[in-house]
Design a protein around this motif. Sequence first.
Motif, mmCIF file in Angstrom:
data_model
loop_
_atom_site.group_PDB
_atom_site.id
_atom_site.type_symbol
_atom_site.label_atom_id
_atom_site.label_comp_id
_atom_site.label_asym_id
_atom_site.label_seq_id
_atom_site.Cartn_x
_atom_site.Cartn_y
_atom_site.Cartn_z
ATOM 1 N N SER A 331 0.826 -1.215 0.000
ATOM 2 C CA SER A 331 0.000 0.000 0.000
ATOM 3 C C SER A 331 0.856 1.259 0.000
ATOM 4 O O SER A 331 0.558 2.231 -0.699
ATOM 5 C CB SER A 331 -0.927 -0.002 1.214
ATOM 6 O OG SER A 331 -1.829 -1.080 1.149
ATOM 7 N N ALA A 332 1.936 1.239 0.764
ATOM 8 C CA ALA A 332 2.800 2.421 0.863
ATOM 9 C C ALA A 332 3.472 2.746 -0.460
ATOM 10 O O ALA A 332 3.797 3.904 -0.737
ATOM 11 C CB ALA A 332 3.850 2.210 1.952
ATOM 12 N N ALA A 333 3.680 1.724 -1.284
ATOM 13 C CA ALA A 333 4.361 1.927 -2.569
ATOM 14 C C ALA A 333 3.387 2.185 -3.706
ATOM 15 O O ALA A 333 3.813 2.480 -4.831
ATOM 16 C CB ALA A 333 5.213 0.707 -2.899
ATOM 17 N N SER A 334 2.092 2.089 -3.435
ATOM 18 C CA SER A 334 1.099 2.178 -4.501
ATOM 19 C C SER A 334 1.191 3.465 -5.323
ATOM 20 O O SER A 334 1.183 3.411 -6.560
ATOM 21 C CB SER A 334 -0.309 2.025 -3.917
ATOM 22 O OG SER A 334 -1.291 2.165 -4.902
ATOM 23 N N PRO A 335 1.301 4.650 -4.695
ATOM 24 C CA PRO A 335 1.390 5.869 -5.509
ATOM 25 C C PRO A 335 2.605 5.881 -6.433
ATOM 26 O O PRO A 335 2.507 6.314 -7.592
ATOM 27 C CB PRO A 335 1.464 6.990 -4.467
ATOM 28 C CG PRO A 335 0.826 6.423 -3.245
ATOM 29 C CD PRO A 335 1.212 4.972 -3.252
ATOM 30 N N ALA A 336 3.733 5.384 -5.934
ATOM 31 C CA ALA A 336 4.940 5.373 -6.759
ATOM 32 C C ALA A 336 4.808 4.392 -7.915
ATOM 33 O O ALA A 336 5.236 4.676 -9.044
ATOM 34 C CB ALA A 336 6.153 5.014 -5.902
ATOM 35 N N VAL A 337 4.208 3.238 -7.647
ATOM 36 C CA VAL A 337 4.021 2.247 -8.703
ATOM 37 C C VAL A 337 3.070 2.791 -9.772
ATOM 38 O O VAL A 337 3.349 2.710 -10.974
ATOM 39 C CB VAL A 337 3.484 0.927 -8.114
ATOM 40 C CG1 VAL A 337 3.064 -0.024 -9.228
ATOM 41 C CG2 VAL A 337 4.547 0.273 -7.238
ATOM 42 N N ALA A 338 1.956 3.368 -9.333
ATOM 43 C CA ALA A 338 1.013 3.949 -10.289
ATOM 44 C C ALA A 338 1.671 5.069 -11.088
ATOM 45 O O ALA A 338 1.473 5.179 -12.316
ATOM 46 C CB ALA A 338 -0.221 4.473 -9.563
ATOM 47 N N GLY A 339 2.453 5.881 -10.421
ATOM 48 C CA GLY A 339 3.148 6.966 -11.108
ATOM 49 C C GLY A 339 4.127 6.464 -12.150
ATOM 50 O O GLY A 339 4.263 7.052 -13.225
ATOM 51 N N LYS A 340 4.822 5.375 -11.835
ATOM 52 C CA LYS A 340 5.772 4.791 -12.784
ATOM 53 C C LYS A 340 5.050 4.287 -14.035
ATOM 54 O O LYS A 340 5.518 4.477 -15.164
ATOM 55 C CB LYS A 340 6.513 3.636 -12.120
ATOM 56 C CG LYS A 340 7.575 2.977 -12.983
ATOM 57 C CD LYS A 340 8.823 3.820 -13.090
ATOM 58 C CE LYS A 340 9.948 3.044 -13.774
ATOM 59 N NZ LYS A 340 11.181 3.843 -13.885
ATOM 60 N N VAL A 341 3.893 3.651 -13.829
ATOM 61 C CA VAL A 341 3.119 3.153 -14.970
ATOM 62 C C VAL A 341 2.623 4.317 -15.829
ATOM 63 O O VAL A 341 2.758 4.307 -17.061
ATOM 64 C CB VAL A 341 1.935 2.300 -14.477
ATOM 65 C CG1 VAL A 341 1.007 1.952 -15.637
ATOM 66 C CG2 VAL A 341 2.439 1.026 -13.801
ATOM 67 N N LEU A 342 2.062 5.321 -15.187
ATOM 68 C CA LEU A 342 1.574 6.482 -15.930
ATOM 69 C C LEU A 342 2.708 7.172 -16.683
ATOM 70 O O LEU A 342 2.546 7.590 -17.832
ATOM 71 C CB LEU A 342 0.888 7.458 -14.981
ATOM 72 C CG LEU A 342 -0.439 6.976 -14.377
ATOM 73 C CD1 LEU A 342 -0.857 7.890 -13.230
ATOM 74 C CD2 LEU A 342 -1.522 6.922 -15.441
ATOM 75 N N GLY A 343 3.860 7.267 -16.030
ATOM 76 C CA GLY A 343 5.013 7.896 -16.674
ATOM 77 C C GLY A 343 5.494 7.118 -17.879
ATOM 78 O O GLY A 343 5.895 7.709 -18.895
#
Length: 368
Positions: A331-343
């Motif tokens: 859960s703590a890494a979710s924003p970073a993972v989503a951001g990497k995919v979007l990027g």
Amino acid sequence: MTDGVWAAPGRVNLIGEHTDYNDGFVMPFALPHTTVATAARRDDGVLRLHSADAPGDPVELRVADLAPGRRTGAWTDYPAGVVWALAEAGHRVGGLEVRYTSTVPTGAGLSSSAALEVVTALALNDLYGLGLERGPLARLCRRAENAYVGAPTGIMDQTASASCTEGHALHLDTRDLSRRQIPFDLAAHGLELLVVDTRVRHAHSEGAYGRRRAGCEAGAAALGVGALRDVSHEGLADALARIDDAEVRALVRHVVTENHRVERVVAHAEAGDFRAIGPVLTEGHASLRDDFRVSCPELDLVVDSALAAGALGARMTGGGFGGSAIVLTESAASPAVAGKVLGAFEERSLTAPRVFTAVPSAGAHRVS
């Protein structure tokens, strides 16, 4: 005039892809995204259909005239097919006035068509007192999609929409249709399952899906079994050695190993070891990409970029040729993972995907 309001959800399939029409195992859960039907009985034998997503005049069809040969290729074939399937099975159904709204993304591999079918069937079941349990109701919806719409889908989507329960994934044996609700509270373990809708659209009724299904049937015939479900994981190597056609051999390998992956995920979930599910998801994606060949560059990009960002596992979900992928992450890494995919999509000038957290939700139900 309104007699009631019903809702049926889309679903995300955690594991078990292209196994349902091979008598295998699947493990979907319902999404909070639903198709809602506001409906009333009619006494004139007319099926009058409105959709908030299809502007224009309502479509009117006569129940007595419904037949597979008269389908139109429009969204209305799905509810019309349900009415036809119920009547074909001997259920006395008359007219219906229904207005649909939906938050289930269409063409994203999240079963928008099954949600439309199931919510229609549930409304008719209640309004006409048909007394159908969820299993038979799901089977009639599949009949509608197979015979009326012309899409050779299995039973998973309709069963998930009709039968899932909140906070659980559904372990479904598609041979005997036995169901087990597996507790699946990722948040309690500090985890999230992201759904990434690539916005690349597909259609199950197109030929690629049917060719793979036919290839699976050819594999079962070559091995002398009723369905690929009958090939054990332990006996896979011997089975593959008996198949000459390389394409059929790859399809068989996927189905047998995918059934085994479902069993592994169920075992991990029941043991509370949810992090161990991640690598199994990634294995499943490689099999769908390389053996079943139903992935696409956008789905591969989601998986590769999510894993590079530290996700525990990822795979495409649904029939393939576009649609969505799922990503298991802390859960703590979710924003970073989503951001990497979007990027990654932005870098390649691709349409930005839609990303949301999948929460196991309730199956079809009457709202009011």
